[in-house]
Design a protein around this motif. Structure first.
Motif, PDB file in Angstrom:
ATOM      1  N   ALA A  65       2.079  -5.071   0.451  1.00  0.00           N
ATOM      2  CA  ALA A  65       1.924  -3.563   0.590  1.00  0.00           C
ATOM      3  C   ALA A  65       0.859  -3.309   1.525  1.00  0.00           C
ATOM      4  CB  ALA A  65       1.437  -3.157  -0.930  1.00  0.00           C
ATOM      5  N   ASP A  66      -0.152  -4.326   1.869  1.00  0.00           N
ATOM      6  CA  ASP A  66      -1.039  -4.011   2.842  1.00  0.00           C
ATOM      7  C   ASP A  66      -0.665  -3.489   4.232  1.00  0.00           C
ATOM      8  OD1 ASP A  66      -3.121  -4.902   1.104  1.00  0.00           O
ATOM      9  OD2 ASP A  66      -3.235  -6.957   1.967  1.00  0.00           O
ATOM     10  N   VAL A  67       0.684  -3.760   4.515  1.00  0.00           N
ATOM     11  CA  VAL A  67       1.143  -3.125   5.766  1.00  0.00           C
ATOM     12  C   VAL A  67       1.243  -1.930   5.930  1.00  0.00           C
ATOM     13  CG1 VAL A  67       3.799  -3.219   4.991  1.00  0.00           C
ATOM     14  CG2 VAL A  67       3.109  -3.646   7.194  1.00  0.00           C
ATOM     15  N   LEU A  68       1.192  -1.139   4.744  1.00  0.00           N
ATOM     16  CA  LEU A  68       1.468   0.390   4.685  1.00  0.00           C
ATOM     17  C   LEU A  68       0.197   0.947   5.296  1.00  0.00           C
ATOM     18  CD1 LEU A  68       2.651   0.979   1.111  1.00  0.00           C
ATOM     19  CD2 LEU A  68       3.805   0.934   3.223  1.00  0.00           C
ATOM     20  N   THR A  69      -0.770   0.368   5.386  1.00  0.00           N
ATOM     21  CA  THR A  69      -2.032   0.733   6.109  1.00  0.00           C
ATOM     22  C   THR A  69      -2.294   0.440   7.464  1.00  0.00           C
ATOM     23  OG1 THR A  69      -3.607  -0.876   4.944  1.00  0.00           O
ATOM     24  CG2 THR A  69      -3.276   1.641   3.956  1.00  0.00           C
ATOM     25  N   ALA A  70      -1.198  -0.491   7.992  1.00  0.00           N
ATOM     26  CA  ALA A  70      -1.498  -1.100   9.131  1.00  0.00           C
ATOM     27  C   ALA A  70      -0.979   0.107  10.169  1.00  0.00           C
ATOM     28  CB  ALA A  70      -0.635  -2.564   9.094  1.00  0.00           C
ATOM     29  N   PRO A  71      -1.479  -0.174  11.391  1.00  0.00           N
ATOM     30  CA  PRO A  71      -0.754   0.659  12.420  1.00  0.00           C
ATOM     31  C   PRO A  71       0.681   0.286  12.762  1.00  0.00           C
ATOM     32  CG  PRO A  71      -2.170  -0.943  13.473  1.00  0.00           C
ATOM     33  CD  PRO A  71      -2.531  -1.421  12.020  1.00  0.00           C
ATOM     34  N   ILE A  72       1.294   1.134  13.242  1.00  0.00           N
ATOM     35  CA  ILE A  72       2.626   1.180  13.737  1.00  0.00           C
ATOM     36  C   ILE A  72       2.866   0.222  14.828  1.00  0.00           C
ATOM     37  CG2 ILE A  72       4.667   2.120  14.602  1.00  0.00           C
ATOM     38  CD1 ILE A  72       3.885   4.832  13.111  1.00  0.00           C
ATOM     39  N   SER A  73       1.754   0.029  15.794  1.00  0.00           N
ATOM     40  CA  SER A  73       1.976  -0.847  16.691  1.00  0.00           C
ATOM     41  C   SER A  73       2.162  -2.217  16.446  1.00  0.00           C
ATOM     42  CB  SER A  73       0.543  -1.039  17.436  1.00  0.00           C
ATOM     43  OG  SER A  73      -0.388  -0.953  16.654  1.00  0.00           O
ATOM     44  N   SER A  74       1.553  -2.546  14.813  1.00  0.00           N
ATOM     45  CA  SER A  74       1.749  -4.009  14.683  1.00  0.00           C
ATOM     46  C   SER A  74       3.155  -4.275  14.197  1.00  0.00           C
ATOM     47  CB  SER A  74       0.695  -4.241  13.520  1.00  0.00           C
ATOM     48  OG  SER A  74       1.012  -3.629  12.440  1.00  0.00           O
ATOM     49  N   ILE A  75       3.958  -3.584  13.917  1.00  0.00           N
ATOM     50  CA  ILE A  75       5.275  -3.799  13.437  1.00  0.00           C
ATOM     51  C   ILE A  75       6.461  -3.437  14.533  1.00  0.00           C
ATOM     52  CG2 ILE A  75       4.785  -3.818  11.096  1.00  0.00           C
ATOM     53  CD1 ILE A  75       6.432  -1.296  10.789  1.00  0.00           C
ATOM     54  N   MET A  76       5.963  -2.448  15.507  1.00  0.00           N
ATOM     55  CA  MET A  76       7.081  -1.841  16.352  1.00  0.00           C
ATOM     56  C   MET A  76       7.579  -3.051  17.209  1.00  0.00           C
ATOM     57  SD  MET A  76       4.926   0.282  18.756  1.00  0.00           S
ATOM     58  CE  MET A  76       4.244  -0.589  20.299  1.00  0.00           C
ATOM     59  N   THR A  77       8.714  -2.662  17.691  1.00  0.00           N
ATOM     60  CA  THR A  77       9.599  -3.316  18.913  1.00  0.00           C
ATOM     61  C   THR A  77       9.021  -2.693  20.013  1.00  0.00           C
ATOM     62  OG1 THR A  77      11.228  -3.979  17.661  1.00  0.00           O
ATOM     63  CG2 THR A  77      11.549  -4.094  19.741  1.00  0.00           C
ATOM     64  N   ALA A  78       8.272  -3.727  20.903  1.00  0.00           N
ATOM     65  CA  ALA A  78       7.635  -2.885  22.271  1.00  0.00           C
ATOM     66  C   ALA A  78       8.629  -2.857  23.370  1.00  0.00           C
ATOM     67  CB  ALA A  78       6.235  -3.977  22.559  1.00  0.00           C
ATOM     68  N   GLU A  79       9.436  -4.064  23.524  1.00  0.00           N
ATOM     69  CA  GLU A  79      10.543  -4.138  24.619  1.00  0.00           C
ATOM     70  C   GLU A  79      11.641  -3.353  24.114  1.00  0.00           C
ATOM     71  OE1 GLU A  79      11.194  -7.628  26.482  1.00  0.00           O
ATOM     72  OE2 GLU A  79       8.926  -8.110  26.234  1.00  0.00           O
ATOM     73  N   VAL A  80      11.928  -1.947  24.232  1.00  0.00           N
ATOM     74  CA  VAL A  80      12.796  -1.191  23.986  1.00  0.00           C
ATOM     75  C   VAL A  80      14.209  -0.996  24.898  1.00  0.00           C
ATOM     76  CG1 VAL A  80      13.478   1.129  23.059  1.00  0.00           C
ATOM     77  CG2 VAL A  80      11.133   0.149  22.772  1.00  0.00           C
TER      78      VAL A  80
END
Length: 142
Positions: A65-80
């Motif tokens: 659940a700690d991921v809920l407070t993480a920035p989106i940049s930490s889980i997003m796909t950067a190469e789109v």
């Protein structure tokens, strides 16, 4: 038929989110707009990444659940994977299937203009087939 035809039918509204927003904010936006993915854009025009429900679920499994407070940049796909409006529908459908992706931002001159999902493409193709069927039935009945 081209991607521009799909966009013309479905509309060009794109919900974006900044990379420094929290994953909780991402979930709120996904629920509010009843969508499965958001384009990550810090200026509202560039495509800095993409993030989906699947990304959140995988990170929840790994990080809890700690991921809920993480920035989106930490889980997003950067190469789109992106496309332009002039790409043939069949070509993008094939690319999406091969890469196993469901959402592709549409860009013009490097700026975000729309987003298409595999569902949008399937719906467009079904509508196209129905129209062809109706035309054939009309021709036969004449």
């Amino acid at each position: 038929m081209r991607i521009s035809d799909v966009v013309r039918r479905k509309g060009d509204k794109v919900v974006t989110v900044r990379s420094d927003e929290t994953v909780q904010r991402l979930l709120d936006l996904l629920a509010e707009h009843r969508i499965g993915a958001l384009v990550v854009s810090d200026d509202g025009e560039s495509v800095d990444g993409i993030v989906s429900e699947r990304d959140v679920v995988r990170q929840l499994q790994q990080r809890g659940a700690d991921v809920l407070t993480a920035p989106i940049s930490s889980i997003m796909t950067a190469e789109v994977e992106t496309c332009t409006p002039d790409v043939p529908i069949e070509q993008l459908a094939r690319t999406m299937t091969e890469l196993r992706i469901r959402h592709v931002p549409v860009v013009v001159d490097g700026k975000l203009r729309a987003i298409v999902s595999i569902g949008d493409i399937v719906k467009h193709r079904i509508d196209e087939l129905q129209s062809e069927r109706d035309q054939l039935v009309g021709y036969i009945q004449q």
